[in-house]
Design an enzyme around this catalytic site. Structure first.
Site, PDB file in Angstrom:
ATOM      1  N   ARG A 149      -3.416  16.351  -0.489  1.00  0.00           N
ATOM      2  CA  ARG A 149      -4.127  16.748   0.762  1.00  0.00           C
ATOM      3  C   ARG A 149      -3.350  17.633   1.486  1.00  0.00           C
ATOM      4  O   ARG A 149      -3.739  18.721   2.165  1.00  0.00           O
ATOM      5  CB  ARG A 149      -4.619  15.386   1.436  1.00  0.00           C
ATOM      6  CG  ARG A 149      -5.012  15.595   2.784  1.00  0.00           C
ATOM      7  CD  ARG A 149      -5.320  14.518   3.467  1.00  0.00           C
ATOM      8  NE  ARG A 149      -4.234  13.699   3.897  1.00  0.00           N
ATOM      9  CZ  ARG A 149      -3.291  13.852   5.023  1.00  0.00           C
ATOM     10  NH1 ARG A 149      -3.453  14.707   5.762  1.00  0.00           N
ATOM     11  NH2 ARG A 149      -2.334  12.961   5.091  1.00  0.00           N
TER      12      ARG A 149
ATOM     13  N   GLU B  91      -0.245  -2.230  -5.755  1.00  0.00           N
ATOM     14  CA  GLU B  91      -1.178  -1.263  -6.448  1.00  0.00           C
ATOM     15  C   GLU B  91      -1.243  -1.805  -7.961  1.00  0.00           C
ATOM     16  O   GLU B  91      -0.294  -2.174  -8.596  1.00  0.00           O
ATOM     17  CB  GLU B  91      -0.467   0.048  -6.411  1.00  0.00           C
ATOM     18  CG  GLU B  91      -0.253   0.384  -5.103  1.00  0.00           C
ATOM     19  CD  GLU B  91      -1.696   0.850  -4.364  1.00  0.00           C
ATOM     20  OE1 GLU B  91      -2.684   0.797  -4.913  1.00  0.00           O
ATOM     21  OE2 GLU B  91      -1.973   1.176  -3.178  1.00  0.00           O
TER      22      GLU B  91
ATOM     23  N   HIS C  60       2.475  -0.242  -1.198  1.00  0.00           N
ATOM     24  CA  HIS C  60       2.214   0.673  -0.128  1.00  0.00           C
ATOM     25  C   HIS C  60       2.639  -0.340   1.091  1.00  0.00           C
ATOM     26  O   HIS C  60       2.149  -1.364   1.198  1.00  0.00           O
ATOM     27  CB  HIS C  60       0.835   1.156  -0.325  1.00  0.00           C
ATOM     28  CG  HIS C  60       0.905   2.448  -0.737  1.00  0.00           C
ATOM     29  ND1 HIS C  60      -0.163   2.947  -1.982  1.00  0.00           N
ATOM     30  CD2 HIS C  60       1.438   3.730  -0.311  1.00  0.00           C
ATOM     31  CE1 HIS C  60       0.149   4.151  -2.251  1.00  0.00           C
ATOM     32  NE2 HIS C  60       1.113   4.536  -1.177  1.00  0.00           N
TER      33      HIS C  60
ATOM     34  N   CYS D 112       3.222   9.000  -4.121  1.00  0.00           N
ATOM     35  CA  CYS D 112       3.256   7.590  -4.468  1.00  0.00           C
ATOM     36  C   CYS D 112       2.776   7.451  -5.785  1.00  0.00           C
ATOM     37  O   CYS D 112       3.359   6.785  -6.672  1.00  0.00           O
ATOM     38  CB  CYS D 112       2.571   6.987  -3.430  1.00  0.00           C
ATOM     39  SG  CYS D 112       3.449   6.901  -1.559  1.00  0.00           S
TER      40      CYS D 112
END
Length: 208
Positions: free
Chosen positions: A90, A80, A164, A143
């Site tokens: 979510r 990332e 990830h 994360c």
């Protein structure tokens, strides 16, 4: 001897295991490298993960912070580039919190760039036969919150970033993309081994 703080996450969303914690613990069990390796499993919860991470940074004063987490559905390892100042969940975290369109830090900058040598790490992983890609943002769940928090908590000069991971063979739901458990552990070990490499042509390792 450099101190490297390496973290994974506990299971969440009904899963029995999290491949990030599995990979981190496998690396720690067999680690024979030149660094002092500190490993920890973080809670999948916005507030408590940030609190735990800050405490680990304060206690160990690491030269590098490498956080790992699960990106279920991705077929590749993703290094990332950016943590954004946004919590938009979510699903609820493991403490039941579900922030929507909320800042990680109300007075923080809109984004913070990883200081790992991100493009170099992608090259290292692919050279060793592992599927890897550069990813722009760590999303808006825990994360990302950990990446954003870590980058704000470390002193200048501390190499910091997030990787990830896909599902592992031992954790994958039916039909989802995944990699073998040993491949994920090998990927994490390579990131640890090369996190402190200089990245030629990329000041700060991340933003060019």
């Amino acid at each position: 001897m450099a101190v490297v703080l390496l973290t994974g996450f506990e299971p969440f969303d009904g899963a029995a295991r999290n491949p990030s914690a599995d990979a981190v613990n496998t690396v720690a069990a067999d680690y024979d490298g030149p660094h002092e390796l500190i490993v920890a499993t973080l809670p999948v919860a916005f507030e408590s993960s940030a609190r735990r991470l800050r405490a680990l940074i304060d206690r160990h004063s690491p030269d590098a912070v490498i956080a790992t987490g699960l990106a279920g559905g991705r077929p590749q390892i993703a290094v990332e580039r950016i943590g954004v100042n946004l919590m938009d969940a979510r699903i609820p975290d493991n403490d039941g919190a579900q922030p929507l369109d909320a800042p990680c830090e109300p007075d923080g900058p809109a984004a913070r760039f990883a200081t790992l040598p991100v493009k170099h790490l992608v090259r290292v992983l692919t050279t060793h036969g592992l599927p890897a890609q550069l990813s722009l943002s760590a999303g808006s769940y825990v994360c990302n919150h950990v990446l954003y928090t870590a980058l704000g908590a470390v002193p200048d000069g501390t190499v910091t970033g997030f990787v990830h991971l896909p599902w592992s063979t031992g954790t994958v739901p039916a039909g989802a993309p995944h990699l073998a458990d040993e491949e994920l552990a090998r990927a994490v070990r390579l990131v640890v081994d090369h996190a402190l490499d200089a990245e030629v042509g990329e000041p700060g390792g991340s933003i060019w």
